[in-house]
Design an enzyme around this catalytic site. Structure first.
Site, PDB file in Angstrom:
ATOM      1  N   LYS A   1       0.828  -1.212   0.000  1.00  0.00           N
ATOM      2  CA  LYS A   1       0.000   0.000   0.000  1.00  0.00           C
ATOM      3  C   LYS A   1       0.866   1.269   0.000  1.00  0.00           C
ATOM      4  O   LYS A   1       0.628   2.178  -0.779  1.00  0.00           O
ATOM      5  CB  LYS A   1      -0.937   0.014   1.225  1.00  0.00           C
ATOM      6  CG  LYS A   1      -1.885  -1.194   1.289  1.00  0.00           C
ATOM      7  CD  LYS A   1      -2.847  -1.098   2.467  1.00  0.00           C
ATOM      8  CE  LYS A   1      -2.179  -1.138   3.840  1.00  0.00           C
ATOM      9  NZ  LYS A   1      -1.513  -2.431   4.172  1.00  0.00           N
TER      10      LYS A   1
ATOM     11  N   ARG B   1     -10.122   0.436   8.526  1.00  0.00           N
ATOM     12  CA  ARG B   1      -9.612  -0.870   8.897  1.00  0.00           C
ATOM     13  C   ARG B   1     -10.615  -1.703   9.694  1.00  0.00           C
ATOM     14  O   ARG B   1     -10.300  -2.806  10.114  1.00  0.00           O
ATOM     15  CB  ARG B   1      -8.385  -0.665   9.761  1.00  0.00           C
ATOM     16  CG  ARG B   1      -7.153  -1.324   9.170  1.00  0.00           C
ATOM     17  CD  ARG B   1      -6.038  -0.851  10.031  1.00  0.00           C
ATOM     18  NE  ARG B   1      -4.836  -1.584   9.934  1.00  0.00           N
ATOM     19  CZ  ARG B   1      -3.750  -1.126   9.321  1.00  0.00           C
ATOM     20  NH1 ARG B   1      -3.765  -0.014   8.656  1.00  0.00           N
ATOM     21  NH2 ARG B   1      -2.642  -1.827   9.389  1.00  0.00           N
TER      22      ARG B   1
ATOM     23  N   ARG C   1      11.830  -6.039   5.424  1.00  0.00           N
ATOM     24  CA  ARG C   1      11.799  -4.606   5.689  1.00  0.00           C
ATOM     25  C   ARG C   1      12.272  -4.314   7.115  1.00  0.00           C
ATOM     26  O   ARG C   1      12.889  -3.286   7.377  1.00  0.00           O
ATOM     27  CB  ARG C   1      10.378  -4.049   5.490  1.00  0.00           C
ATOM     28  CG  ARG C   1      10.352  -2.534   5.554  1.00  0.00           C
ATOM     29  CD  ARG C   1       8.974  -1.964   5.295  1.00  0.00           C
ATOM     30  NE  ARG C   1       8.034  -2.389   6.303  1.00  0.00           N
ATOM     31  CZ  ARG C   1       6.741  -2.097   6.288  1.00  0.00           C
ATOM     32  NH1 ARG C   1       6.233  -1.403   5.296  1.00  0.00           N
ATOM     33  NH2 ARG C   1       5.964  -2.502   7.256  1.00  0.00           N
TER      34      ARG C   1
ATOM     35  N   ARG D   1      10.979  -0.045  12.129  1.00  0.00           N
ATOM     36  CA  ARG D   1       9.608  -0.207  12.649  1.00  0.00           C
ATOM     37  C   ARG D   1       9.591  -1.360  13.627  1.00  0.00           C
ATOM     38  O   ARG D   1       9.911  -2.492  13.274  1.00  0.00           O
ATOM     39  CB  ARG D   1       8.625  -0.460  11.495  1.00  0.00           C
ATOM     40  CG  ARG D   1       8.112   0.820  10.887  1.00  0.00           C
ATOM     41  CD  ARG D   1       7.128   0.560   9.772  1.00  0.00           C
ATOM     42  NE  ARG D   1       5.947  -0.187  10.179  1.00  0.00           N
ATOM     43  CZ  ARG D   1       4.846  -0.280   9.439  1.00  0.00           C
ATOM     44  NH1 ARG D   1       4.787   0.329   8.264  1.00  0.00           N
ATOM     45  NH2 ARG D   1       3.819  -0.983   9.860  1.00  0.00           N
TER      46      ARG D   1
ATOM     47  N   ARG E   1      -0.490  -8.956  13.266  1.00  0.00           N
ATOM     48  CA  ARG E   1      -1.052  -7.935  12.378  1.00  0.00           C
ATOM     49  C   ARG E   1      -1.908  -8.587  11.300  1.00  0.00           C
ATOM     50  O   ARG E   1      -2.979  -8.088  10.953  1.00  0.00           O
ATOM     51  CB  ARG E   1       0.071  -7.114  11.743  1.00  0.00           C
ATOM     52  CG  ARG E   1       0.677  -6.117  12.709  1.00  0.00           C
ATOM     53  CD  ARG E   1       2.078  -5.708  12.322  1.00  0.00           C
ATOM     54  NE  ARG E   1       2.158  -4.984  11.064  1.00  0.00           N
ATOM     55  CZ  ARG E   1       3.288  -4.796  10.385  1.00  0.00           C
ATOM     56  NH1 ARG E   1       4.428  -5.311  10.845  1.00  0.00           N
ATOM     57  NH2 ARG E   1       3.283  -4.120   9.265  1.00  0.00           N
TER      58      ARG E   1
HETATM   59  P1  AP5 Z   1       4.679  -1.545   1.856  1.00  0.00           P
HETATM   60  O1  AP5 Z   1       4.440  -0.754   0.612  1.00  0.00           O
HETATM   61  O2  AP5 Z   1       5.291  -0.859   2.996  1.00  0.00           O
HETATM   62  O3  AP5 Z   1       3.325  -2.296   2.296  1.00  0.00           O
HETATM   63  P2  AP5 Z   1       2.119  -1.802   3.175  1.00  0.00           P
HETATM   64  O4  AP5 Z   1       0.927  -2.473   2.636  1.00  0.00           O
HETATM   65  O5  AP5 Z   1       2.098  -0.313   3.236  1.00  0.00           O
HETATM   66  O6  AP5 Z   1       2.527  -2.447   4.552  1.00  0.00           O
HETATM   67  P3  AP5 Z   1       2.492  -1.876   6.031  1.00  0.00           P
HETATM   68  O7  AP5 Z   1       3.373  -2.724   6.870  1.00  0.00           O
HETATM   69  O8  AP5 Z   1       2.750  -0.389   6.048  1.00  0.00           O
HETATM   70  O9  AP5 Z   1       1.019  -2.154   6.384  1.00  0.00           O
HETATM   71  P4  AP5 Z   1       0.334  -2.133   7.731  1.00  0.00           P
HETATM   72  O10 AP5 Z   1      -1.082  -2.131   7.285  1.00  0.00           O
HETATM   73  O11 AP5 Z   1       0.735  -3.182   8.663  1.00  0.00           O
HETATM   74  O12 AP5 Z   1       0.897  -0.817   8.429  1.00  0.00           O
HETATM   75  P5  AP5 Z   1       0.262   0.556   8.855  1.00  0.00           P
HETATM   76  O13 AP5 Z   1       1.346   1.526   8.886  1.00  0.00           O
HETATM   77  O14 AP5 Z   1      -0.962   0.851   8.055  1.00  0.00           O
HETATM   78  O15 AP5 Z   1       5.544  -2.804   1.439  1.00  0.00           O
HETATM   79  C1  AP5 Z   1       6.032  -3.730   2.404  1.00  0.00           C
HETATM   80  C2  AP5 Z   1       7.437  -4.201   1.991  1.00  0.00           C
HETATM   81  O16 AP5 Z   1       7.352  -4.924   0.765  1.00  0.00           O
HETATM   82  C3  AP5 Z   1       8.412  -3.035   1.724  1.00  0.00           C
HETATM   83  O17 AP5 Z   1       9.673  -3.398   2.169  1.00  0.00           O
HETATM   84  C4  AP5 Z   1       8.376  -2.897   0.196  1.00  0.00           C
HETATM   85  O18 AP5 Z   1       9.576  -2.375  -0.306  1.00  0.00           O
HETATM   86  C5  AP5 Z   1       8.144  -4.329  -0.255  1.00  0.00           C
HETATM   87  N1  AP5 Z   1       7.392  -4.420  -1.518  1.00  0.00           N
HETATM   88  C6  AP5 Z   1       6.381  -3.597  -1.935  1.00  0.00           C
HETATM   89  N2  AP5 Z   1       5.911  -3.991  -3.146  1.00  0.00           N
HETATM   90  C7  AP5 Z   1       6.627  -5.103  -3.483  1.00  0.00           C
HETATM   91  C8  AP5 Z   1       6.598  -5.970  -4.613  1.00  0.00           C
HETATM   92  N3  AP5 Z   1       5.768  -5.793  -5.632  1.00  0.00           N
HETATM   93  N4  AP5 Z   1       7.456  -7.013  -4.628  1.00  0.00           N
HETATM   94  C9  AP5 Z   1       8.332  -7.201  -3.591  1.00  0.00           C
HETATM   95  N5  AP5 Z   1       8.413  -6.413  -2.498  1.00  0.00           N
HETATM   96  C10 AP5 Z   1       7.570  -5.368  -2.443  1.00  0.00           C
HETATM   97  O19 AP5 Z   1      -0.240   0.244  10.351  1.00  0.00           O
HETATM   98  C11 AP5 Z   1       0.657   0.003  11.405  1.00  0.00           C
HETATM   99  C12 AP5 Z   1      -0.090  -0.078  12.725  1.00  0.00           C
HETATM  100  O20 AP5 Z   1      -0.711   1.184  13.003  1.00  0.00           O
HETATM  101  C13 AP5 Z   1      -1.239  -1.091  12.775  1.00  0.00           C
HETATM  102  O21 AP5 Z   1      -0.791  -2.377  13.118  1.00  0.00           O
HETATM  103  C14 AP5 Z   1      -2.147  -0.475  13.843  1.00  0.00           C
HETATM  104  O22 AP5 Z   1      -1.659  -0.737  15.125  1.00  0.00           O
HETATM  105  C15 AP5 Z   1      -1.997   1.018  13.588  1.00  0.00           C
HETATM  106  N6  AP5 Z   1      -3.014   1.529  12.652  1.00  0.00           N
HETATM  107  C16 AP5 Z   1      -2.778   2.113  11.436  1.00  0.00           C
HETATM  108  N7  AP5 Z   1      -3.926   2.466  10.836  1.00  0.00           N
HETATM  109  C17 AP5 Z   1      -4.941   2.091  11.676  1.00  0.00           C
HETATM  110  C18 AP5 Z   1      -6.350   2.148  11.600  1.00  0.00           C
HETATM  111  N8  AP5 Z   1      -6.978   2.688  10.538  1.00  0.00           N
HETATM  112  N9  AP5 Z   1      -7.063   1.668  12.654  1.00  0.00           N
HETATM  113  C19 AP5 Z   1      -6.460   1.133  13.727  1.00  0.00           C
HETATM  114  N10 AP5 Z   1      -5.123   1.025  13.858  1.00  0.00           N
HETATM  115  C20 AP5 Z   1      -4.356   1.494  12.836  1.00  0.00           C
HETATM  116 MG    MG Z   2       2.188   1.111   4.847  1.00  0.00          MG
END
Ligand code: AP5
Ligand code: MG
Length: 193
Positions: free
Chosen positions: A14, A89, A128, A134, A146
């Site tokens: 994402k 979410r 990552r 992180r 997660r």
């Molecule tokens: P990346 O692009 O970073 O993926 P992502 O989907 O953004 O993954 P996240 O880990 O950021 O998702 P998340 O939902 O856990 O985290 P968030 O910050 O929202 O890619 C991942 C890796 O893969 C990278 O290294 C990238 O380079 C690699 N990659 C990308 N594309 C690729 C490809 N095609 N091939 C190979 N490799 C590739 O949430 C974190 C925490 O915050 C949650 O756990 C929760 O506690 C809290 N939180 C956030 N939002 C909310 C909400 N709305 N409600 C409640 N709690 C929330």
């Molecule tokens: Mg992300």
């Protein structure tokens, strides 16, 4: 306005794809994860309260993230549209977002759902974790927690928008370029409509 939810499990790409999409379409990127991490970096009360939940891979309370999104919508009255990343979410967050947008005579145009196998998600996040700093990336148990939260609470978001026929699945494995092109194709179809 064009309002897009980029949906998918942790590690589905994402954040990676959001960077490119906002550059191409001039949308405002709203990532609740990024906002929460900046609250933690600034050691705000909100950040300190969110940190322990995030470190365990659990979701922070709905009202906290809904408040953040509501403020972001208010603070960006000139936006051409929003790209929501990591929000909504839960079903409650989806309903709150629909309401916030409706108050502004807006709605979600499309939900693009990145599909990636669990094995690949874990591989990407562990990888990552070697460099991201992180705290929720460098421990496989937290990564699995997660993904479990995603299945338990977040997959309901796709069901919510499916009812309105707004969800399009996109294969999230392959090169970043190919996935980007598939996303753009769906966006442009709907921008033209
Ligand atoms: P990346 O692009 O970073 O993926 P992502 O989907 O953004 O993954 P996240 O880990 O950021 O998702 P998340 O939902 O856990 O985290 P968030 O910050 O929202 O890619 C991942 C890796 O893969 C990278 O290294 C990238 O380079 C690699 N990659 C990308 N594309 C690729 C490809 N095609 N091939 C190979 N490799 C590739 O949430 C974190 C925490 O915050 C949650 O756990 C929760 O506690 C809290 N939180 C956030 N939002 C909310 C909400 N709305 N409600 C409640 N709690 C929330
Ligand atoms: Mg992300």
């Amino acid at each position: 306005m064009f309002n897009l939810i980029l949906f998918g499990p942790p590690g589905s790409g994402k954040g990676t794809q959001s960077e490119r999409l906002i550059a191409r379409y001039g949308l405002k990127h709203l990532s609740t994860g990024d906002i929460l991490r900046s609250e933690i970096a600034n050691q705000t009360t909100l950040g300190m309260e969110a940190k322990s939940l995030m470190d365990r891979g659990e979701l922070v309370p709905d009202e906290v993230v809904i408040g953040m999104i509501s403020a972001a919508l208010d603070n960006n009255p000139q936006a051409k549209g929003f790209l929501f990343d990591g929000f909504p979410r839960t079903k409650a967050q989806s309903e709150a977002l629909d309401k916030l947008l409706a108050q502004r005579n807006e709605a979600i145009n499309v939900v693009l759902a990145l599909e990636v196998t669990e094995e690949e998600l874990i591989k990407r996040l562990l990888n990552r974790g070697l460099t991201s700093g992180r705290s929720d990336d460098n421990n496989e148990a937290v990564i699995r927690a997660r993904i479990q939260e995603y299945h338990k609470k977040t997959s309901a978001v796709a069901d919510h928008y499916q009812v309105f026929n707004k969800v399009v699945g996109i294969k999230g494995e392959g090169t970043v370029d190919d996935i980007f092109n598939a996303l753009c194709e769906e966006i442009e179809k709907r921008m033209a409509a």
